[in-house]
Design a protein around this motif. Structure first.
Motif, PDB file in Angstrom:
ATOM      1  N   ASP A  21       0.850  -1.195   0.000  1.00  0.00           N
ATOM      2  CA  ASP A  21       0.000   0.000   0.000  1.00  0.00           C
ATOM      3  C   ASP A  21       0.888   1.247   0.000  1.00  0.00           C
ATOM      4  O   ASP A  21       1.655   1.477   0.940  1.00  0.00           O
ATOM      5  N   TRP A  22       0.751   2.023  -1.057  1.00  0.00           N
ATOM      6  CA  TRP A  22       1.594   3.218  -1.234  1.00  0.00           C
ATOM      7  C   TRP A  22       1.404   4.222  -0.099  1.00  0.00           C
ATOM      8  O   TRP A  22       2.376   4.783   0.424  1.00  0.00           O
ATOM      9  N   ILE A  23       0.168   4.442   0.287  1.00  0.00           N
ATOM     10  CA  ILE A  23      -0.115   5.452   1.313  1.00  0.00           C
ATOM     11  C   ILE A  23       0.435   5.008   2.663  1.00  0.00           C
ATOM     12  O   ILE A  23       1.061   5.783   3.391  1.00  0.00           O
ATOM     13  N   ASP A  24       0.218   3.735   3.020  1.00  0.00           N
ATOM     14  CA  ASP A  24       0.755   3.242   4.295  1.00  0.00           C
ATOM     15  C   ASP A  24       2.279   3.223   4.290  1.00  0.00           C
ATOM     16  O   ASP A  24       2.916   3.420   5.336  1.00  0.00           O
ATOM     17  N   LEU A  25       2.869   3.006   3.114  1.00  0.00           N
ATOM     18  CA  LEU A  25       4.310   2.836   3.019  1.00  0.00           C
ATOM     19  C   LEU A  25       5.069   4.149   3.149  1.00  0.00           C
ATOM     20  O   LEU A  25       6.024   4.231   3.938  1.00  0.00           O
ATOM     21  N   ILE A  26       4.645   5.165   2.411  1.00  0.00           N
ATOM     22  CA  ILE A  26       5.488   6.358   2.348  1.00  0.00           C
ATOM     23  C   ILE A  26       4.802   7.679   2.688  1.00  0.00           C
ATOM     24  O   ILE A  26       5.484   8.670   2.945  1.00  0.00           O
ATOM     25  N   VAL A  27       3.461   7.725   2.695  1.00  0.00           N
ATOM     26  CA  VAL A  27       2.779   8.999   2.927  1.00  0.00           C
ATOM     27  C   VAL A  27       2.702   9.282   4.419  1.00  0.00           C
ATOM     28  O   VAL A  27       2.320   8.406   5.211  1.00  0.00           O
ATOM     29  N   SER A  28       3.058  10.511   4.804  1.00  0.00           N
ATOM     30  CA  SER A  28       2.972  10.910   6.204  1.00  0.00           C
ATOM     31  C   SER A  28       1.538  10.774   6.697  1.00  0.00           C
ATOM     32  O   SER A  28       0.579  11.070   5.979  1.00  0.00           O
ATOM     33  N   GLU A  78       1.279  18.647  -3.956  1.00  0.00           N
ATOM     34  CA  GLU A  78       2.490  18.538  -3.146  1.00  0.00           C
ATOM     35  C   GLU A  78       2.141  17.864  -1.823  1.00  0.00           C
ATOM     36  O   GLU A  78       1.160  18.236  -1.183  1.00  0.00           O
ATOM     37  N   TYR A  79       2.932  16.886  -1.466  1.00  0.00           N
ATOM     38  CA  TYR A  79       2.820  16.315  -0.128  1.00  0.00           C
ATOM     39  C   TYR A  79       4.138  15.625   0.210  1.00  0.00           C
ATOM     40  O   TYR A  79       4.873  15.185  -0.673  1.00  0.00           O
ATOM     41  N   PRO A  80       4.451  15.524   1.506  1.00  0.00           N
ATOM     42  CA  PRO A  80       5.732  14.912   1.902  1.00  0.00           C
ATOM     43  C   PRO A  80       5.650  13.394   1.917  1.00  0.00           C
ATOM     44  O   PRO A  80       4.581  12.811   2.141  1.00  0.00           O
ATOM     45  N   ILE A  81       6.777  12.767   1.665  1.00  0.00           N
ATOM     46  CA  ILE A  81       6.866  11.318   1.754  1.00  0.00           C
ATOM     47  C   ILE A  81       7.918  10.956   2.802  1.00  0.00           C
ATOM     48  O   ILE A  81       8.758  11.778   3.170  1.00  0.00           O
ATOM     49  N   MET A  82       7.856   9.703   3.257  1.00  0.00           N
ATOM     50  CA  MET A  82       8.799   9.217   4.258  1.00  0.00           C
ATOM     51  C   MET A  82       9.701   8.165   3.614  1.00  0.00           C
ATOM     52  O   MET A  82       9.216   7.203   3.022  1.00  0.00           O
ATOM     53  N   THR A  83      11.013   8.352   3.723  1.00  0.00           N
ATOM     54  CA  THR A  83      11.945   7.366   3.193  1.00  0.00           C
ATOM     55  C   THR A  83      12.043   6.187   4.157  1.00  0.00           C
ATOM     56  O   THR A  83      11.417   6.179   5.232  1.00  0.00           O
ATOM     57  N   ILE A  84      12.846   5.211   3.792  1.00  0.00           N
ATOM     58  CA  ILE A  84      12.986   4.024   4.637  1.00  0.00           C
ATOM     59  C   ILE A  84      13.573   4.376   6.001  1.00  0.00           C
ATOM     60  O   ILE A  84      13.322   3.695   6.998  1.00  0.00           O
ATOM     61  N   THR A  85      14.339   5.466   6.077  1.00  0.00           N
ATOM     62  CA  THR A  85      14.910   5.922   7.351  1.00  0.00           C
ATOM     63  C   THR A  85      13.964   6.881   8.077  1.00  0.00           C
ATOM     64  O   THR A  85      14.337   7.474   9.078  1.00  0.00           O
ATOM     65  N   ARG A  86      12.725   7.032   7.543  1.00  0.00           N
ATOM     66  CA  ARG A  86      11.685   7.916   8.106  1.00  0.00           C
ATOM     67  C   ARG A  86      12.075   9.389   8.011  1.00  0.00           C
ATOM     68  O   ARG A  86      11.583  10.233   8.773  1.00  0.00           O
ATOM     69  N   LYS A  87      12.925   9.699   7.048  1.00  0.00           N
ATOM     70  CA  LYS A  87      13.249  11.095   6.770  1.00  0.00           C
ATOM     71  C   LYS A  87      12.176  11.654   5.857  1.00  0.00           C
ATOM     72  O   LYS A  87      11.820  11.039   4.842  1.00  0.00           O
ATOM     73  N   GLU A  88      11.684  12.831   6.188  1.00  0.00           N
ATOM     74  CA  GLU A  88      10.604  13.427   5.416  1.00  0.00           C
ATOM     75  C   GLU A  88      11.169  14.281   4.279  1.00  0.00           C
ATOM     76  O   GLU A  88      12.073  15.090   4.474  1.00  0.00           O
ATOM     77  N   LYS A  89      10.615  14.074   3.077  1.00  0.00           N
ATOM     78  CA  LYS A  89      10.988  14.882   1.917  1.00  0.00           C
ATOM     79  C   LYS A  89       9.732  15.408   1.242  1.00  0.00           C
ATOM     80  O   LYS A  89       8.749  14.672   1.103  1.00  0.00           O
ATOM     81  N   LEU A  90       9.781  16.666   0.836  1.00  0.00           N
ATOM     82  CA  LEU A  90       8.628  17.260   0.170  1.00  0.00           C
ATOM     83  C   LEU A  90       8.723  16.997  -1.334  1.00  0.00           C
ATOM     84  O   LEU A  90       9.743  17.298  -1.958  1.00  0.00           O
ATOM     85  N   PHE A  91       7.657  16.422  -1.890  1.00  0.00           N
ATOM     86  CA  PHE A  91       7.629  16.097  -3.313  1.00  0.00           C
ATOM     87  C   PHE A  91       6.493  16.822  -4.012  1.00  0.00           C
ATOM     88  O   PHE A  91       5.419  17.026  -3.432  1.00  0.00           O
TER      89      PHE A  91
END
Length: 490
Positions: free
Chosen positions: A179-186, A212-225
């Motif tokens: 699930d994309w939203i559970d995986l990477i969406v804040s 625009e919305y932020p995503i979470m990488t595998i290290t839980r670092k937030e990036k704005l995309f």
């Protein structure tokens, strides 16, 4: 192409257009319009760098024009300064609501106009620079790739490119069908993103769309995309998937925030300077003027010798205060100017005019002012150059002993004129010759009260002329020679 910024003047009064054009024509490409319809056509065709917009016009008024340009036209940022005789708070708020960037009360003050135009064009330059950086980033992504993903109707990831997997830090094979939203969406954005996806899948939202919305990488670092969307359809035309590409705009957004903060700081700085200048000119100068008037009235009344001395001391102190306020206001004004216009000026005549203004001061100290000009000596100068003569002659009188001479000389130096004012005072020590032109810096004189603003004004005016100014020892004996240069007029 002239390389100059392009300014559109919109005003139905020809005299206003003529005055503004005369102010700006030397430094900008000026185009004009006399009504709203004409202005809107020119904006679309010419895309000016800045617009000076009158508020009250027949037909479409300035508020309507500003609203159309800011909200309906798909153009890059164009600063708009509204020129208005209206002063009510409601009119000001209405201008802000339709997107005006600044306001200027009519009739426009040239220096105030120059300051506002310079500030807004500087902000536009930063804005355009950011857009260029963004466009370069887009070109770069064409080569290195962006995050590209395909989702099914249950938000499951059915495809992601290698670049996307690298950005997220995942092994691509390990995240397919998750699930994309559970995986990477804040979590705070999850419901908002779901609603957008649902609208795309139901055909409610037109494509292409972006958000625009932020995503979470595998290290839980937030990036704005920044995300661009389109839908994929089956052979029957039914929407089956969402195709999206994502661009990392984290650093870009930080730069935009910095630019906005810089613009706010610049505006605040200008407002503080304006407030300071207004306080000097009005809140301080008006009471000082009243003191001067009351002192003159007291002088006319019958008073004893002691009272007369007190009145005279009050009068002298107040005159010094008025001079200080006036000079500080002048310096504040000069500091806000970046360029000035030059005209052919008769230097010899100006010296004579300034000399007449100091006749009483010269008599009070029995000082002789000698003028060695010999001819008219035309130069290219701004009328403010008179302030240089006044300050230098005033200083020479102030710091010269009684029964001495002051000599004003004009020398021919090929394409320039060198003007000097020589006195027979105590002179300026070598260590102070540069610092003497610094604001609020002056030589120590036990019996002379002063702020040193006068020579700072001299230095600023000469800097605006692009000319030199300095001081040397008087070769004829004690004292100093203050000098400056000007370009000759043909």
């Amino acid at each position: 192409m002239t390389g100059k910024d392009k300014i559109l003047i919109v005003d139905d009064e020809k005299i206003n257009v003529a005055v503004l054009t005369s102010y700006l024509a030397d430094n900008y490409d000026v185009i004009t319009a006399s009504n709203g319809e004409e202005a809107l056509k020119i904006v679309k065709k010419e895309e000016p760098d800045l617009i000076l917009l009158d508020v009250v016009m027949p037909g479409m008024d300035g508020f309507d024009i500003c609203k159309i340009i800011k909200h309906d036209y798909k153009l890059d940022f164009i600063p708009i300064i509204m020129l208005t005789a209206l002063t009510s708070r409601n009119d000001h708020h209405k201008g802000i609501e339709v997107g005006a960037d600044d306001f200027l009360k009519k009739p426009a003050d040239r220096f105030e106009l120059d300051k506002k135009i310079t500030a807004l064009l500087r902000i536009k330059e930063h804005h355009d620079s950011l857009l260029q950086d963004r466009n370069k980033a887009y070109e770069y992504l064409d080569y290195v790739g962006v995050l590209i993903a395909v989702l099914d109707r249950d938000y499951k990831l059915i495809h992601i490119n290698q670049k996307g997997a690298d950005i997220l830090g995942y092994n691509r094979n390990n995240i397919i069908n998750r699930d994309w939203i559970d995986l990477i969406v804040s979590e705070s954005y999850a419901n908002l993103v779901k609603r957008k996806y649902d609208m795309l899948l139901d055909g409610i939202m037109n494509e292409p769309e972006c958000s625009e919305y932020p995503i979470m990488t595998i290290t839980r670092k937030e990036k704005l995309f920044k995300w661009h969307y389109s839908v994929l359809r089956d052979a029957k035309g039914n929407i089956t998937n969402i195709l999206m590409s994502g661009e990392d705009i984290t650093e870009k957004r930080k730069d935009e925030i910095k630019l906005m903060e810089y613009a706010k700081e610049l505006q605040k700085s200008n407002e503080i300077k304006d407030l300071f200048t207004d306080v000097l000119r009005h809140d301080l100068l008006n009471p000082a003027g009243l003191i001067k008037s009351f002192t003159e009235l007291l002088e006319e009344t019958g008073t004893n010798e002691k009272q007369q001395r007190l009145i005279e001391n009050i009068k002298k102190s107040n005159l010094r205060l008025i001079g200080l306020i006036d000079n500080a206001a002048k310096l504040a004004k000069l500091e806000s100017i970046n360029e000035m216009a030059f005209v052919k000026t008769n230097i010899s005549q100006m010296i004579n005019d300034v000399q007449d203004n100091f006749e009483q001061d010269l008599k009070s100290k029995n000082i002789t002012l000698k003028s060695e000009t010999y001819g008219q000596h035309p130069a290219l100068a701004n009328p403010m150059i008179e302030g240089v003569f006044s300050n230098l002659i005033s200083n020479a009188i102030k710091y010269s002993p009684e029964n001495t001479n002051i000599t004003v000389k004009v020398e021919d130096l090929a394409d320039k004129l060198k003007i000097s004012v020589a006195d027979q005072g105590d002179g300026v020590p070598d260590k102070d010759k540069e610092a003497v032109f610094t604001r609020f810096n002056r030589l120590h004189k036990e019996n002379i009260k002063g702020s040193g603003i006068g020579l700072a004004i001299v230095k600023r005016i000469m800097d605006l002329h692009g000319e030199n100014v300095g001081v040397i020892d008087n070769p004829q004996g004690r004292g100093s020679v203050f000098w400056f240069t000007l370009k000759k007029a043909l």
